[in-house]
Enzyme design. Structure first.
Site, mmCIF file in Angstrom:
data_model
loop_
_atom_site.group_PDB
_atom_site.id
_atom_site.type_symbol
_atom_site.label_atom_id
_atom_site.label_comp_id
_atom_site.label_asym_id
_atom_site.label_seq_id
_atom_site.Cartn_x
_atom_site.Cartn_y
_atom_site.Cartn_z
ATOM 1 N N LYS A 80 40.944 -32.031 10.695
ATOM 2 C CA LYS A 80 40.700 -32.484 9.316
ATOM 3 C C LYS A 80 39.481 -31.771 8.734
ATOM 4 O O LYS A 80 39.387 -30.569 8.799
ATOM 5 C CB LYS A 80 40.540 -34.007 9.295
ATOM 6 N N ARG A 100 40.403 -22.554 31.701
ATOM 7 C CA ARG A 100 40.644 -24.014 31.765
ATOM 8 C C ARG A 100 39.405 -24.773 32.245
ATOM 9 O O ARG A 100 39.206 -25.945 31.930
ATOM 10 C CB ARG A 100 41.879 -24.310 32.638
ATOM 11 N N ASP A 133 36.875 -44.034 16.326
ATOM 12 C CA ASP A 133 37.546 -42.845 15.800
ATOM 13 C C ASP A 133 36.903 -42.574 14.444
ATOM 14 O O ASP A 133 37.076 -43.319 13.485
ATOM 15 C CB ASP A 133 39.054 -43.109 15.678
ATOM 16 N N TYR A 166 45.079 -45.253 13.575
ATOM 17 C CA TYR A 166 46.043 -44.156 13.456
ATOM 18 C C TYR A 166 47.289 -44.429 14.306
ATOM 19 O O TYR A 166 47.183 -44.711 15.500
ATOM 20 C CB TYR A 166 45.375 -42.847 13.873
HETATM 21 C C1 LIG Z 1 42.197 -41.155 12.365
HETATM 22 C C2 LIG Z 1 42.934 -40.142 13.175
HETATM 23 N N1 LIG Z 1 42.684 -40.053 14.484
HETATM 24 C C3 LIG Z 1 43.317 -39.146 15.267
HETATM 25 C C4 LIG Z 1 44.251 -38.290 14.730
HETATM 26 C C5 LIG Z 1 44.949 -37.308 15.627
HETATM 27 O O1 LIG Z 1 44.439 -36.018 15.395
HETATM 28 P P1 LIG Z 1 45.328 -34.694 15.594
HETATM 29 O O2 LIG Z 1 46.368 -34.709 14.513
HETATM 30 O O3 LIG Z 1 44.302 -33.596 15.480
HETATM 31 O O4 LIG Z 1 45.941 -34.770 16.940
HETATM 32 C C6 LIG Z 1 44.542 -38.343 13.379
HETATM 33 C C7 LIG Z 1 45.545 -37.458 12.776
HETATM 34 O O5 LIG Z 1 45.922 -37.600 11.636
HETATM 35 C C8 LIG Z 1 43.866 -39.299 12.576
HETATM 36 O O6 LIG Z 1 44.110 -39.428 11.272
#
Ligand SMILES: Cc1ncc(COP(=O)(O)O)c(C=O)c1O
Length: 366
Positions: free
Chosen positions: A190, A49, A165, A101
């Site tokens: 992704k 951790r 992001d 998101y």
């Molecule tokens: C633009 C964006 N940010 C953050 C996230 C969150 O990522 P995670 O699904 O790995 O938790 C996503 C998930 O689809 C996303 O599309």
């Protein structure tokens, strides 16, 4: 030698110096405690951790792609939570892109607003105004799923600590820290890992105090990734640039096909010269990504399209090797029409993919 290109950078990113008889990428280190005598803080490893050698290699790799330090979390959302909670406290103001998101928006509604953080959600034209006097500005470009493009330099230049992001673009196509952002967030679930088989997220920053706050957060909150997931992501990194090349080509080809049809509305892909975000994207991106969106007008028509497609798998997420699409309104949470589809182009041969999209559109019409 001139600056190395993206493929050159990713193929050796984070690999240790060559040593006789050793593998290029050492295997994952599976350990909770490590042998430890004396001071735990000066030991190379103490307890996972607090840190793990498999994370350290991948953090060096992805941080290096942005000339920054990187810190891994168990998912993109765990990274988002770390950023929000290390920057905001009761009385703080968060200005946020209303189209970002939905999971991040849900986190702010469920856990920040009840704790006295003011959340100002704003659509693209109002974001600069909403950011006035804010403690943190949060935006996503291109946004998921509506593919809005923000002028990152202009917004990060407002003087508010800015989080971008960067998940839909990733570090090879867009470098928000160079444009003035304090942090980037990437869901490595992704394109970074790219094979739709793990969840992982990370944050980058060039500020050592901000990074220390995130490290303290991760250690105390325990939002840590598993070493095997991190190793798999690192193993996929050398192919990132070639995967992206095909994904971007396929996305543009599908976007062109869709935009040329009069039975498809609202095609959004920043790589289309007719897209409202194209000019800004051209300035701040090195490619336009794998994700596009369009509207088939009704739930029924969108579902018929998805059912008829053979090379477009009905599933959520994006950035993987297979082409995926989904009717986004099925989740709720996004202000999109019932027939709105988000599509993530994969690595199929372009001609095959186009033929499949065309036949599925034909089937959806009937
Ligand atoms: C633009 C964006 N940010 C953050 C996230 C969150 O990522 P995670 O699904 O790995 O938790 C996503 C998930 O689809 C996303 O599309």
């Amino acid at each position: 030698m001139s600056e190395p290109g993206p493929s050159t950078r990713v193929v050796r990113a984070g690999l240790p110096a060559p040593e006789q008889g050793e593998p290029f990428l050492p295997g994952p280190v599976f350990a909770a405690p490590f042998h430890l005598t004396g001071d735990p803080y000066t030991s190379p490893a103490a307890y996972t951790r607090y840190g793990n050698p498999t994370w350290a290699r991948y953090e060096e790799a992805v941080g290096g792609l942005e000339d920054a330090e990187a810190i891994l979390f168990s998912s993109g959302m765990a990274a988002a939570a770390a950023l929000l909670l290390t920057n905001l406290k009761p009385g703080s103001v968060l200005a946020m892109d209303a189209g970002c998101y939905h999971g991040v928006r849900a986190l702010t509604t469920a856990h920040l607003e009840p704790r006295g953080v003011e959340v100002r959600l704003a659509p693209p034209p109002g974001l600069a105004e909403a950011a006035r006097g804010a403690d943190l500005l949060w935006l996503e470009s291109p946004s998921n799923p509506e593919l809005e493009v923000y002028d990152l330099g202009a917004l990060a230049g407002l003087g508010v600590t800015t989080v971008v992001d960067n998940t839909t673009a990733g570090p090879l196509l867009q470098r928000p820290l160079d444009l003035g952002a304090a942090y980037t967030l990437t869901s490595a679930t992704k394109q970074l890992s790219g094979h739709a088989d793990l969840m992982l997220g990370y944050v980058t920053t060039r500020d050592s105090q901000r990074m220390q706050a995130l490290r303290d957060w991760r250690r105390t909150a325990g939002s840590i990734p598993g070493p095997f997931e991190v190793w798999l992501a690192h193993r996929s990194l050398p192919t990132l640039a070639v995967r992206l090349e095909r994904m971007c080509d396929n996305a543009l080809a599908v976007a062109r096909l869709l935009a040329a049809r009069d039975d498809v509305d609202g095609v959004r892909y920043p790589g289309l010269p007719s897209d409202p975000g194209h000019e800004v994207a051209q300035r701040q991106m090195d490619g336009y990504g794998s994700v596009l969106s369009f509207d088939l007008g009704s739930e029924q028509r969108a579902e018929r399209f998805l059912a008829a497609a053979r090379l477009v798998t009905d599933a959520t997420s994006f950035g993987g090797v297979q082409t995926l699409a989904e009717r986004r309104a099925r989740w709720g949470g996004d202000a999109v029409p019932e027939g709105f589809i988000r599509l993530s182009a994969g690595l199929e041969d372009t001609a095959d993919l186009l033929a499949d999209v065309e036949q599925a559109l034909g089937a959806a019409a009937s």
